[in-house]
Design an enzyme around this catalytic site. Structure first.
Site, PDB file in Angstrom:
ATOM      1  N   ASP A  99     -10.396  -9.087  -1.432  1.00  8.32           N
ATOM      2  CA  ASP A  99     -11.371  -9.644  -1.047  1.00  8.32           C
ATOM      3  C   ASP A  99     -11.763  -8.389   0.114  1.00  8.32           C
ATOM      4  O   ASP A  99     -10.900  -7.538   1.383  1.00  8.32           O
ATOM      5  CB  ASP A  99     -11.787 -10.998  -1.026  1.00  8.32           C
ATOM      6  CG  ASP A  99     -10.935 -11.342   0.364  1.00  8.32           C
ATOM      7  OD1 ASP A  99      -9.650 -10.809   0.352  1.00  8.32           O
ATOM      8  OD2 ASP A  99     -11.438 -11.849   0.935  1.00  8.32           O
ATOM      9  N   GLU A 165      -8.821 -13.734   1.495  1.00 10.41           N
ATOM     10  CA  GLU A 165      -7.966 -13.362   3.213  1.00 10.41           C
ATOM     11  C   GLU A 165      -9.222 -13.852   4.049  1.00 10.41           C
ATOM     12  O   GLU A 165      -9.023 -13.817   4.910  1.00 10.41           O
ATOM     13  CB  GLU A 165      -7.385 -12.655   2.961  1.00 10.41           C
ATOM     14  CG  GLU A 165      -6.419 -12.216   4.190  1.00 10.41           C
ATOM     15  CD  GLU A 165      -6.834 -11.680   4.928  1.00 10.41           C
ATOM     16  OE1 GLU A 165      -6.017 -11.746   6.088  1.00 10.41           O
ATOM     17  OE2 GLU A 165      -7.661 -10.766   5.777  1.00 10.41           O
TER      18      GLU A 165
END
Length: 475
Positions: A99, A165
Site C-alpha cells: 500500500d 502498513e
C-alpha cells in the site's frame, strides 16, 4: 556469489523498471476506502508475479474487517509465498508492504503520481517507487533472475507482504503471532527493506528504531460553539486552555518538559559514542531534507543522537478549531490537541503514558479553568534495537562491500516500524533493516522517487545478501 546473477540484473534493468511502472500505476492507497479495491488489485498483481516465477505455496491470510468511521470495509490480504524449501538451507523471511500514501497531482507533484516517470537525473518518480513497491519488487527481481538463469536460490525465501502498513498495519500482528509456529516456523532471520540510507551517497544497515506514543488531549467547555463578540471574555475558552497546556510540553530547543521522561533514557556510553565516528552524513544533507537551516544542533553527532537515541516530543495539530482561509470569530466548544513522543531504550510506553497524563492534568489544574480536560494515549509502539554483530548483519555488510565496494554505516533511525518488533518478539529471531533507497527519496512527500541506480544496485544487494547468508555461520 554468482557473477551470472549480477550480470543478469544489469542487463534486464529495463524490464525491472517496467515491472515497477506497472506496480506504481495501481493507486493502492490504504487510507482511502475509495481505493480499497486498488489495494486488493495490488495484492493480486504481486501474487501473479510470484506465481509466474514458480513460487511455492502462495497463500493469503484474511485480516478481517476495518471499521472506517462506522463503515465496515474488508482489510486487504496478507500475501504469503515461499521460494525453495530445502531443509539444508537457511530460510529468510522477507517483509514488505504494497500500500502507499495518498497522492494527488494538485498536491504539488511535477508529474502524475501514479505514472512512473524517469527524469534527466535517472530518478524514478512515482508514489510507492521507494516506499515500498521498489524494494518489494527488488526481491521479486532476484527470484526472476535465478529462475531465468536456471540457478537455485542460495537460501529459502518466505514472503510476507501486507496492504495496510501506511494505515497502522491493522490485523497484521495477530497473523504474525498465529503463524509464528505455522508458516514462519522454520525462519532463521527476517529482512525488511522499508527504510532508507541516512544520506544520499553511502549504504547503511539499520539496527534500531524509536518507538512512538501518540496522545489526544481534549478540552471541553460550552455545549456548542459560541460567538466571540457575545461570549468573549465571559467564559473559559477551550482553545485558550489547550494552548496553555500544549505550550508546556516541549521547549523551543526540543527539550521535553514532562518530568521524569529523561530518567528512563539509557545512558550514552563511550562505546556507543564511537559508533557515530565517520558516519557519512553532513549538515547540508539535513538542510536539504528540511528545506531550511532551522536545525537545533550544529554538529552532526548531536543531530544524529537527537534523531536516534534521545526522545523527542512533537506537536501535530488541533482538531475542532477553525482552519479555513478567511476570518471567523467562532469560539470552539471542544478542541483536541494531538502530540507524540518518540521513545528510545529504556523507556517503557506505559510509564511514558503515566508521566504524560499526570503532568498534563497538573498543568491544567494550575489554570483554574472550569472547562474539562481528558488526556489519553491512542497508540503506544515500543522502540526496537538489534545487534549489528549478529550473523545476518555481518552477511549484509559483506553484501554491501561486494556490490558498492564500501563498508556500510551502522545506523539507527528516528522513525518507527512497529512490525519490526512484532516479528522479533513473535518469532524470537533477529530482524535486519536493509534499505534500498536514499535519504532524499521523499517517501511520504510529493515527487517520491527511487534512483535507477538504487533500484538496480539494490536488487543486486538483496541477492548478494542471500549468498552471504548462505555462507554465514548461524549462532
Amino acid at each position: 556469489m554468482s557473477d551470472q546473477f549480477l550480470e543478469y540484473v544489469e542487463k534486464h534493468q529495463e524490464a525491472f523498471i517496467d515491472r515497477l511502472r506497472k506496480a506504481v500505476a495501481i493507486p493502492s492507497v490504504s487510507s482511502d476506502p475509495g481505493h480499497r479495491q486498488d489495494v486488493f488489485r495490488m495484492a493480486e498483481f504481486l501474487q501473479n508475479e510470484l506465481k509466474a516465477l514458480g513460487a511455492d505455496n502462495i497463500e493469503t491470510r484474511d485480516p478481517g474487517m476495518q471499521d472506517f468511521n462506522g463503515q465496515q470495509i474488508p482489510l486487504p490480504p496478507i500475501v504469503l509465498a515461499t521460494v525453495g524449501n530445502n531443509p539444508a538451507k537457511k530460510t529468510i523471511l522477507v517483509y514488505g508492504h504494497y500500500d502507499v500514501q495518498p497522492a494527488l497531482k494538485e498536491d504539488g507533484w511535477s508529474t502524475n503520481p501514479f505514472e512512473l516517470v524517469e527524469d534527466e537525473q535517472q530518478r524514478l518518480i512515482g508514489r510507492g517507487s521507494s516506499d515500498d513497491k521498489g524494494p518489494v519488487l527488488g526481491w521479486i527481481n532476484v527470484v526472476e533472475a535465478h529462475k531465468s538463469l536456471g540457478l537455485e536460490l542460495p537460501v529459502n525465501l518466505k514472503f510476507c507482504l501486507e496492504g495496510m502498513e501506511e494505515s497502522g498495519s491493522e490485523g497484521l500482528d495477530a497473523i504474525i503471532y498465529k503463524e509464528a509456529k505455522g508458516y514462519f516456523a522454520d525462519v532463521d532471520a527476517v529482512c525488511i527493506s522499508d527504510n532508507y540510507w541516512l544520506g544520499t551517497t553511502k549504504p547503511c544497515l539499520t539496527y534500531g528504531l524509536r518507538g512512538v506514543s501518540y496522545f489526544h488531549m481534549t478540552v471541553k467547555g460550552p455545549a456548542r460553539d459560541l460567538h466571540s463578540g457575545v461570549f468573549g471574555g465571559t467564559v473559559h475558552e477551550p482553545m485558550t486552555d489547550l494552548f496553555a497546556v500544549m505550550s508546556k510540553l516541549v521547549a523551543p530547543n526540543g527539550k521535553i518538559q514532562v518530568p521524569g521522561i529523561y530518567d528512563m533514557v539509557r545512558p550514552l556510553t563511550e562505546e556507543e559514542q564511537r559508533t557515530y565516528d565517520n558516519i557519512a552524513f553532513e549538515m547540508h544533507e539535513l538542510h536539504g531534507a528540511v528545506g531550511n537551516t532551522t536545525n537545533i544542533h550544529d554538529e552532526v553527532r548531536d543531530v544524529l543522537q537527537a534523531r536516534w537515541r534521545f526522545p523527542s516530543l512533537s506537536l501535530h495539530g488541533i482538531e475542532g478549531a477553525f482552519y479555513n482561509p478567511g476570518d471567523k470569530t467562532v469560539v470552539p466548544a471542544k478542541v483536541i490537541g494531538k502530540f507524540s513522543i518518540r521513545t528510545v531504550p529504556d523507556m517503557k510506553p506505559e510509564k511514558v503514558t503515566e508521566l504524560v497524563c499526570k503532568y498534563v492534568n497538573d498543568e491544567f489544574a494550575k489554570l483554574g479553568s472550569k472547562n474539562s480536560l481528558e488526556i489519553k494515549c491512542s497508540h503506544a509502539g515500543n522502540h526496537w534495537l538489534s545487534s549489528p554483530d549478529h550473523w545476518t548483519y555481518v552477511a549484509a555488510s559483506k553484501a554491501v562491500e561486494r556490490v558498492y565496494n564500501v563498508k556500510p554505516d551502522l545506523t539507527r533511525e528516528g522513525g518507527s516500524i512497529p512490525v519490526t518488533l512484532s516479528f522479533q518478539d513473535a518469532l524470537n529471531k533477529t530482524v535486519l533493516l536493509l534499505p534500498m533507497g536514499r535519504g532524499d527519496d521523499g517517501a511520504h512527500s510529493i515527487n517520491e522517487k527511487l534512483d535507477r541506480s538504487n533500484y538496480v544496485q539494490g536488487t543486486k544487494l538483496l541477492g548478494a545478501y542471500l549468498y552471504e547468508v548462505a555462507a554465514a555461520k548461524a549462532e
